[in-house]
Scaffold this motif. Structure first.
Motif, mmCIF file in Angstrom:
data_model
loop_
_atom_site.group_PDB
_atom_site.id
_atom_site.type_symbol
_atom_site.label_atom_id
_atom_site.label_comp_id
_atom_site.label_asym_id
_atom_site.label_seq_id
_atom_site.Cartn_x
_atom_site.Cartn_y
_atom_site.Cartn_z
ATOM 1 N N UNK A 1 118.470 6.106 62.896
ATOM 2 C CA UNK A 1 118.605 6.612 64.268
ATOM 3 C C UNK A 1 119.768 7.586 64.419
ATOM 4 N N UNK A 2 120.695 7.608 63.474
ATOM 5 C CA UNK A 2 121.754 8.613 63.513
ATOM 6 C C UNK A 2 121.175 10.007 63.313
ATOM 7 N N UNK A 3 120.064 10.083 62.581
ATOM 8 C CA UNK A 3 119.417 11.371 62.327
ATOM 9 C C UNK A 3 118.259 11.616 63.286
ATOM 10 N N UNK A 4 117.380 10.664 63.426
ATOM 11 C CA UNK A 4 116.213 10.761 64.312
ATOM 12 C C UNK A 4 116.320 9.665 65.366
ATOM 13 N N UNK A 5 116.432 10.045 66.615
ATOM 14 C CA UNK A 5 116.618 9.073 67.694
ATOM 15 C C UNK A 5 115.375 8.229 67.953
ATOM 16 N N UNK A 6 114.211 8.709 67.554
ATOM 17 C CA UNK A 6 112.967 8.017 67.884
ATOM 18 C C UNK A 6 112.498 7.046 66.802
ATOM 19 N N UNK A 7 113.361 6.619 65.912
ATOM 20 C CA UNK A 7 112.962 5.705 64.842
ATOM 21 C C UNK A 7 112.805 4.284 65.382
ATOM 22 N N UNK A 8 111.828 3.551 64.837
ATOM 23 C CA UNK A 8 111.604 2.167 65.253
ATOM 24 C C UNK A 8 111.084 1.348 64.077
ATOM 25 N N UNK A 9 111.320 0.051 64.131
ATOM 26 C CA UNK A 9 110.849 -0.862 63.086
ATOM 27 C C UNK A 9 109.404 -1.225 63.391
ATOM 28 N N UNK A 10 108.525 -1.027 62.402
ATOM 29 C CA UNK A 10 107.111 -1.375 62.569
ATOM 30 C C UNK A 10 106.843 -2.814 62.136
#
Length: 108
Positions: A58-67
């Motif tokens: 999330x430091x690089x891509x704000x839209x990351x999530x755990x699947x």
């Protein structure tokens, strides 16, 4: 105890993939990282905490999530990288460098 963590993150270009790979590789306890640009997922196998993994991404891509998080399974080792654009607009940075034609020694 080793676990398999699947993270959903947008992987638009080769620079994006490289940056995400470098960020995740800094976490201790990881044995395997697999990027799947066609599904926009990163699969991490190891003893690393999933919360640490998602915080780094999330430091690089704000839209990351755990699947998903679960026990690792044996998967086939086919690695297919589809043809994608060279760089995305977010990673495309231009540098302006001036040429100095008088770089030679002027003492002589």
């Amino acid at each position: 105890m080793s676990k398999k963590t699947v993270v959903s993150v947008q992987l638009l270009c080769s620079k994006c993939r490289q940056k995400v790979m470098k960020l995740i590789a800094t976490i201790e306890g990881i044995t395997s990282i697999v990027l799947d640009p066609s599904k926009n997922t990163v699969t991490v196998i190891g003893e690393a905490d999933p919360v640490k993994i998602i915080c780094k991404v999330r430091k690089f891509r704000k839209s990351a999530s755990i699947m998903s998080v679960g026990p690792p399974k044996e998967e086939k080792k086919d690695m297919v990288i589809p043809c994608t654009p060279k760089v995305c607009q977010r990673c495309d940075v231009w540098y302006v460098v001036s040429d100095d034609f008088y770089g030679y020694c002027t003492i002589m």
